[in-house]
Motif scaffolding. Structure first.
Motif, short mmCIF file in Angstrom:
data_model
loop_
_atom_site.label_atom_id
_atom_site.label_comp_id
_atom_site.label_asym_id
_atom_site.label_seq_id
_atom_site.Cartn_x
_atom_site.Cartn_y
_atom_site.Cartn_z
N TYR A 149 0.63 -1.23 -0.05
CA TYR A 149 -0.05 0.05 -0.06
C TYR A 149 0.72 1.44 0.04
O TYR A 149 1.94 1.34 0.67
CB TYR A 149 -0.84 0.06 1.22
N GLY A 150 0.62 2.19 -0.94
CA GLY A 150 1.33 3.54 -0.92
C GLY A 150 2.66 3.28 -1.56
O GLY A 150 2.99 2.25 -1.90
N ARG A 151 3.30 4.42 -1.47
CA ARG A 151 4.76 4.21 -2.17
C ARG A 151 5.71 4.93 -1.39
O ARG A 151 5.46 5.72 -0.64
CB ARG A 151 4.64 4.71 -3.65
N ALA A 163 5.97 6.01 2.57
CA ALA A 163 5.03 5.67 3.22
C ALA A 163 4.44 4.26 2.90
O ALA A 163 3.41 3.85 3.36
CB ALA A 163 3.90 6.62 2.93
N ALA A 164 5.24 3.50 2.25
CA ALA A 164 4.85 2.31 1.72
C ALA A 164 4.67 1.10 2.61
O ALA A 164 5.43 1.18 3.72
CB ALA A 164 5.72 1.81 0.57
N THR A 165 3.67 0.29 2.56
CA THR A 165 3.62 -0.57 3.75
C THR A 165 3.61 -2.00 3.03
O THR A 165 2.43 -2.38 2.11
CB THR A 165 2.00 -0.30 4.47
#
Ligand code: ADP
Ligand code: ADP
Length: 232
Positions: free
Chosen positions: A11-13, A16-18
């Motif tokens: 999720y996200g990039r 902030a990527a998870t």
């Protein structure tokens, strides 16, 4: 067979990527009743949503029998969901302005069944979950357990191959929770519907054929298939 190969989701990039799923391999046989457990945030809901074609993977494949879900477009995916899958959620997701019977009939009408045939099947499904006397009731007139049984009736009315359940007992007390799982167990045995349940509750997991244990986006344990009668 439902099969995930090197299934990944981020999720996200950037900063902030998870990484919610890290190259998960998984097989679920036809007619199995499986639970998925693990700490909050380990990727259970993400896995369920990717297997069910609700959300898009970042990498890997999902095969639903001979259908490659990773290759289908949104329209094709929603057709597979509507025609082959049933869904049960913690918060029931019933339409408040529709009666129990109308809620159950709704996806059938969306699939193109006539109103009459949809109503007939809705009443039949409500009978299967022991709610035939509540067909004309609205969700606010029913208890939590009754509403979850309406949601189960809605899930089975379309005679799906698989039912995906995300914390189906999360909002229920332990007696009601036991009834709901008993009902899913019964439907699994009688209709041979594959059932996959995300749960925090070990007493729910205990009722399933095997428990998949997740941690930090990975499967730690695929679980031993419990001995049962008939084909798995
Ligand atoms: P076959 O090769 O016998 O046709 P597939 O494995 O291709 O069987 O599956 C046919 C259909 O059965 C799939 O498209 C899917 O709708 C359903 N199916 C396959 N595996 C499962 C499963 N584990 N649980 C529920 N339904 C399944
Ligand atoms: P679980 O169901 O095991 O609690 P989830 O699959 O909901 O775990 O979440 C896995 C990880 O992905 C968590 O770190 C969560 O915060 C993150 N996550 C889930 N959904 C989103 C989203 N829509 N956007 C960003 N991060 C998400």
């Amino acid at each position: 067979m439902i099969r995930a190969i090197a299934l990944s989701k981020t999720y996200g990039r950037g900063e902030a990527a998870t990484k919610a799923l890290r190259e998960v391999d998984l097989e679920i046989g036809r007619g199995e009743m499986v639970s998925i457990m693990g700490p909050s945030g380990c990727g259970k809901t993400t896995l369920l949503q990717l297997l069910a074609g609700i959300d898009r993977m970042s990498g890997g494949e999902v095969w639903f029998g001979d259908r490659p879900l990773h290759k289908l477009d949104d329209k094709e995916l929603s057709r597979v969901r509507l025609e082959r899958m049933g869904f049960i959620f913690q918060a029931y997701h019933l339409v408040p302005v529709l009666t129990a019977a109308e809620n159950v009939a709704l996806p059938l009408i969306a699939r193109g069944l006539t109103r009459q045939e949809a109503d007939r099947r809705a009443v039949e499904a409500l009978k299967q979950v022991g709610l035939e006397t509540k067909a004309r009731r609205y969700p606010y007139e029913l208890s939590g357990g009754q509403n979850q049984r309406v949601a189960i009736a809605r899930a089975v009315a379309g005679e799906p191959d698989v039912i995906w359940a995300d914390e189906p007992t999360g909002a229920l007390d332990s007696d009601t929770s036991e009834q709901v799982i008993g009902l899913l167990r019964m439907l699994n045995r009688h209709l041979n519907t594959t059932i996959v349940i995300v749960t925090h509750d070990p007493r729910v997991a205990e009722q399933t054929d095997r428990t998949i244990a997740m941690h930090n986006g990975r499967i730690l344990d695929h679980g031993d298939r419990a001995a049962r009668n008939g084909p798995a």
